[in-house]
Design a protein around this motif. Sequence first.
Motif, mmCIF file in Angstrom:
data_model
loop_
_atom_site.group_PDB
_atom_site.id
_atom_site.type_symbol
_atom_site.label_atom_id
_atom_site.label_comp_id
_atom_site.label_asym_id
_atom_site.label_seq_id
_atom_site.Cartn_x
_atom_site.Cartn_y
_atom_site.Cartn_z
ATOM 1 N N GLY A 49 0.839 -1.190 0.000
ATOM 2 C CA GLY A 49 0.000 0.000 0.000
ATOM 3 C C GLY A 49 0.871 1.235 0.000
ATOM 4 O O GLY A 49 2.054 1.176 -0.313
ATOM 5 N N ALA A 50 0.278 2.350 0.385
ATOM 6 C CA ALA A 50 0.990 3.622 0.388
ATOM 7 C C ALA A 50 1.572 3.910 1.774
ATOM 8 O O ALA A 50 1.028 3.489 2.782
ATOM 9 N N ALA A 51 2.669 4.633 1.768
ATOM 10 C CA ALA A 51 3.297 5.097 3.011
ATOM 11 C C ALA A 51 3.236 6.617 3.025
ATOM 12 O O ALA A 51 3.463 7.270 2.013
ATOM 13 N N SER A 52 2.919 7.152 4.182
ATOM 14 C CA SER A 52 2.911 8.598 4.347
ATOM 15 C C SER A 52 3.820 8.933 5.526
ATOM 16 O O SER A 52 4.437 8.045 6.110
ATOM 17 N N THR A 53 3.895 10.210 5.865
ATOM 18 C CA THR A 53 4.726 10.627 6.982
ATOM 19 C C THR A 53 3.949 11.556 7.889
ATOM 20 O O THR A 53 2.959 12.153 7.474
ATOM 21 N N TYR A 54 4.394 11.632 9.124
ATOM 22 C CA TYR A 54 3.766 12.546 10.064
ATOM 23 C C TYR A 54 4.772 12.997 11.102
ATOM 24 O O TYR A 54 5.774 12.345 11.344
ATOM 25 N N LYS A 125 -5.315 7.394 6.292
ATOM 26 C CA LYS A 125 -6.189 7.638 5.143
ATOM 27 C C LYS A 125 -6.299 6.368 4.302
ATOM 28 O O LYS A 125 -5.379 5.548 4.288
ATOM 29 N N PRO A 126 -7.415 6.190 3.582
ATOM 30 C CA PRO A 126 -7.604 4.982 2.765
ATOM 31 C C PRO A 126 -6.434 4.732 1.811
ATOM 32 O O PRO A 126 -5.916 5.658 1.194
ATOM 33 N N GLY A 127 -6.019 3.481 1.739
ATOM 34 C CA GLY A 127 -4.916 3.075 0.875
ATOM 35 C C GLY A 127 -3.556 3.140 1.546
ATOM 36 O O GLY A 127 -2.604 2.549 1.074
ATOM 37 N N ARG A 128 -3.472 3.865 2.639
ATOM 38 C CA ARG A 128 -2.192 3.978 3.352
ATOM 39 C C ARG A 128 -2.119 2.894 4.417
ATOM 40 O O ARG A 128 -3.074 2.657 5.132
ATOM 41 N N ILE A 129 -0.967 2.229 4.480
ATOM 42 C CA ILE A 129 -0.809 1.147 5.448
ATOM 43 C C ILE A 129 0.185 1.473 6.542
ATOM 44 O O ILE A 129 0.195 0.841 7.580
ATOM 45 N N ILE A 130 1.019 2.484 6.296
ATOM 46 C CA ILE A 130 2.046 2.827 7.287
ATOM 47 C C ILE A 130 2.333 4.319 7.223
ATOM 48 O O ILE A 130 2.297 4.924 6.157
ATOM 49 N N ASP A 131 2.559 4.909 8.394
ATOM 50 C CA ASP A 131 2.957 6.303 8.539
ATOM 51 C C ASP A 131 4.375 6.303 9.076
ATOM 52 O O ASP A 131 4.604 5.918 10.231
ATOM 53 N N LEU A 132 5.328 6.713 8.260
ATOM 54 C CA LEU A 132 6.731 6.735 8.674
ATOM 55 C C LEU A 132 7.050 8.039 9.385
ATOM 56 O O LEU A 132 6.505 9.089 9.032
ATOM 57 N N ASN A 133 7.938 7.995 10.368
ATOM 58 C CA ASN A 133 8.380 9.251 10.970
ATOM 59 C C ASN A 133 9.294 9.945 9.971
ATOM 60 O O ASN A 133 9.609 9.411 8.907
ATOM 61 N N LYS A 150 3.620 5.828 -3.048
ATOM 62 C CA LYS A 150 2.427 5.095 -3.468
ATOM 63 C C LYS A 150 2.499 3.591 -3.309
ATOM 64 O O LYS A 150 1.502 2.953 -3.076
ATOM 65 N N SER A 151 3.659 3.009 -3.432
ATOM 66 C CA SER A 151 3.730 1.553 -3.353
ATOM 67 C C SER A 151 4.914 1.115 -2.487
ATOM 68 O O SER A 151 6.062 1.212 -2.907
ATOM 69 N N VAL A 152 4.598 0.637 -1.285
ATOM 70 C CA VAL A 152 5.602 0.068 -0.404
ATOM 71 C C VAL A 152 5.138 -1.315 0.015
ATOM 72 O O VAL A 152 3.950 -1.615 0.014
#
Length: 167
Positions: A49-54, A125-133, A150-152
Amino acid sequence: MLRQMSAAFCGVVIIFACSVPTKAAVKPAHLATRTQAHSDVTKLPPFIGAASTYNPFRPGPGEGGKLTASGETYSANSWTAAIQTKLRGFFSGVFSGKAYRPRFALVETANKRAVVKINDVGPLKPGRIIDLNEQAMQYFDPTMQRGVIKSVKVTPLSGEDWIAGPV
């Protein structure tokens, strides 16, 4: 003739013994990042899925709290991540207090791999599986311009003795 057959048999045994891989030869390369060698990656399939950051210390809506689900304070300089809430069970839960045990995941893109410590969960959020620092995201996206990869591939790792960081 018996001597020739014995020599031929010994040759076959030696060739066979040398061609069968040993357990150490088939271990994945990322096992070198463990502090102790024992169990391998889990038998769970990886999640894609997708990875985002926070970073909750930066202004912005929906950034979460400064304390993670593990009870640790968020650190932008460690190799940590929050997993999608619905995946919590695949990481043996991420709980605070005495029940907390470090959980780790192997995060992979097309050309980079890193072990991250899963110390938080969230309704991403939908489609995201992990939030990286920030530290982990900067490794995968050095410019920090994309914000979302988008793809991890995220593979839960068994054990508590992984060293987080690039592989």
